[in-house]
Design an enzyme around this catalytic site. Sequence first.
Site, PDB file in Angstrom:
ATOM      1  N   VAL A  84       2.250   5.142   0.163  1.00  0.00           N
ATOM      2  CA  VAL A  84       2.140   6.454   0.790  1.00  0.00           C
ATOM      3  C   VAL A  84       1.947   7.497  -0.307  1.00  0.00           C
ATOM      4  O   VAL A  84       2.475   7.363  -1.413  1.00  0.00           O
ATOM      5  CB  VAL A  84       3.421   6.750   1.605  1.00  0.00           C
ATOM      6  CG1 VAL A  84       3.485   8.211   2.022  1.00  0.00           C
ATOM      7  CG2 VAL A  84       3.489   5.852   2.829  1.00  0.00           C
ATOM      8  N   ILE A 140       4.595  -1.101   3.129  1.00  0.00           N
ATOM      9  CA  ILE A 140       4.306   0.301   2.848  1.00  0.00           C
ATOM     10  C   ILE A 140       5.210   0.756   1.705  1.00  0.00           C
ATOM     11  O   ILE A 140       6.439   0.715   1.818  1.00  0.00           O
ATOM     12  CB  ILE A 140       4.531   1.170   4.099  1.00  0.00           C
ATOM     13  CG1 ILE A 140       3.576   0.747   5.231  1.00  0.00           C
ATOM     14  CG2 ILE A 140       4.349   2.648   3.751  1.00  0.00           C
ATOM     15  CD1 ILE A 140       2.106   0.969   4.942  1.00  0.00           C
ATOM     16  N   LYS A 141       4.595   1.184   0.617  1.00  0.00           N
ATOM     17  CA  LYS A 141       5.364   1.611  -0.558  1.00  0.00           C
ATOM     18  C   LYS A 141       5.756   3.076  -0.418  1.00  0.00           C
ATOM     19  O   LYS A 141       4.922   3.938  -0.134  1.00  0.00           O
ATOM     20  CB  LYS A 141       4.552   1.426  -1.840  1.00  0.00           C
ATOM     21  CG  LYS A 141       4.451  -0.014  -2.291  1.00  0.00           C
ATOM     22  CD  LYS A 141       3.645  -0.148  -3.565  1.00  0.00           C
ATOM     23  CE  LYS A 141       4.443   0.211  -4.796  1.00  0.00           C
ATOM     24  NZ  LYS A 141       3.660  -0.040  -6.042  1.00  0.00           N
ATOM     25  N   ILE A 142       7.027   3.330  -0.656  1.00  0.00           N
ATOM     26  CA  ILE A 142       7.593   4.666  -0.506  1.00  0.00           C
ATOM     27  C   ILE A 142       8.506   4.925  -1.696  1.00  0.00           C
ATOM     28  O   ILE A 142       9.281   4.051  -2.091  1.00  0.00           O
ATOM     29  CB  ILE A 142       8.409   4.764   0.804  1.00  0.00           C
ATOM     30  CG1 ILE A 142       7.518   4.478   2.022  1.00  0.00           C
ATOM     31  CG2 ILE A 142       9.073   6.130   0.937  1.00  0.00           C
ATOM     32  CD1 ILE A 142       8.293   4.332   3.322  1.00  0.00           C
ATOM     33  N   THR A 176       0.856  -1.184   0.000  1.00  0.00           N
ATOM     34  CA  THR A 176       0.000   0.000   0.000  1.00  0.00           C
ATOM     35  C   THR A 176       0.890   1.232   0.000  1.00  0.00           C
ATOM     36  O   THR A 176       1.801   1.338   0.821  1.00  0.00           O
ATOM     37  CB  THR A 176      -0.919  -0.003   1.233  1.00  0.00           C
ATOM     38  OG1 THR A 176      -1.779  -1.143   1.165  1.00  0.00           O
ATOM     39  CG2 THR A 176      -1.758   1.264   1.304  1.00  0.00           C
TER      40      THR A 176
END
Length: 318
Positions: A91, A125-127, A89
Site C-alpha cells: 500500500v 498486502i504490505k502495510i 504488494t
Amino acid sequence: MNQLEQLKQFTTVVADTGDFQLMKQYTPQDATTNPSLILKAVQKPEYRGLLEQAVRDYHNEGGVDAVMDGVLIAFGCEILAIVPGRVSTEVDARLSFDTEATVEKARHLIRLYEQRGVARERVLIKIASTWEGIRAAEILQREGIRCNMTLLFSLVQAVACAEAGAQLISPFVGRILDWYKKQAGDQWDAAANAGDNDPGVRSVRQIYDYYKKFGYNTEVMGASFRSTAQIVALAGSDLLTISPDLLEQLARTEGTVERKLSVDLAQAGNIARIPADEPAFRWQLNEDAMATEKLAEGIRLFAADAIKLEKLVAEIAG
C-alpha cells in the site's frame, strides 16, 4: 549441497525483488515487492512494456493513481506466474497514518487481483507497522485479506501485529544494523556485532522466540539483509525474503547451514509478556530511538520512490 538448498530445509525462501525474470533460477516459494523495487524494475528496458501497458489499461479509469495500482498488479501477476505461493504488494506509504484509507486501498488492490483471476489467498498486502497500519490490518484480516506488516523494527510493533491477527510480519535486519553502525561511527566493532550478535539478527530472534513462546500464528519473515551471514544466522525463521544478489551468493557457497531458530528452543526460553495496547505501543516505540527513526525514514523513502514512479507514469501518459 549449497547454502541456499540447505536453508530451504529449515525456512521458506522468498525472493525480494520486482525483477521477476531474475528470480526464476532460485525457485523461491513466494516473492515480495515494495515501491523502491518496482521503481528499480520499471527503469529496465525489459519492463518498460509493462509500464506502458498499465498506462493504456488504467489511465482513463482514474489517471495516475489508477495506473500506479495497475503497475503493482501487473508485476504481481507476472510474479505469481513464477512462484507457487504468494506475492506481497505494498500500500502507498503516504497512507501509513490513515487506517481508513489503507483499508480502502487494500480492498481495491485485492479487487484488481481478483479481476485478473488471482485468488486473494495468493496476495499479501504490505502495510507499514504504524499503529494506524496495524489497525487497518486487523480490519482486513477479518475480511480474509491477508497482511504483511513491513517496516518493523521492534518487539512492541511485532506484538501489536500478532495481537491484531496479521498474517505475517517482515522485521528488518540490515536497516537495524545500519543504524547501530552509524551511531557507533569509528567505534564500531564489526567482529563483536557479527553472526548471532548482529543487532538486526538479535531483534528477529527475539520476535521469533516471543511468537513461538506464546503461540501466535503470525508468520515471521526476516527481511532487509546486508549479508549472507545475517541470513544463515536466522535459519529456521518461518520465512526469509532475500534479494537476488544474496540468493546468488547463497547458491554459489558450499558449507553447512544449521538451524538457529526453533519452536522448541523458543518455548523453553524465559520470556515475559509485554503490553501492546495503544499507550504502551506509542511509549515503547518512542523509547526506542532506532525503531522510531528507521520507521519514519522507511516511510519517507518508500513515499519518495512512489512519487518518482508517479512522475514516470505521468511522463508516459503525456
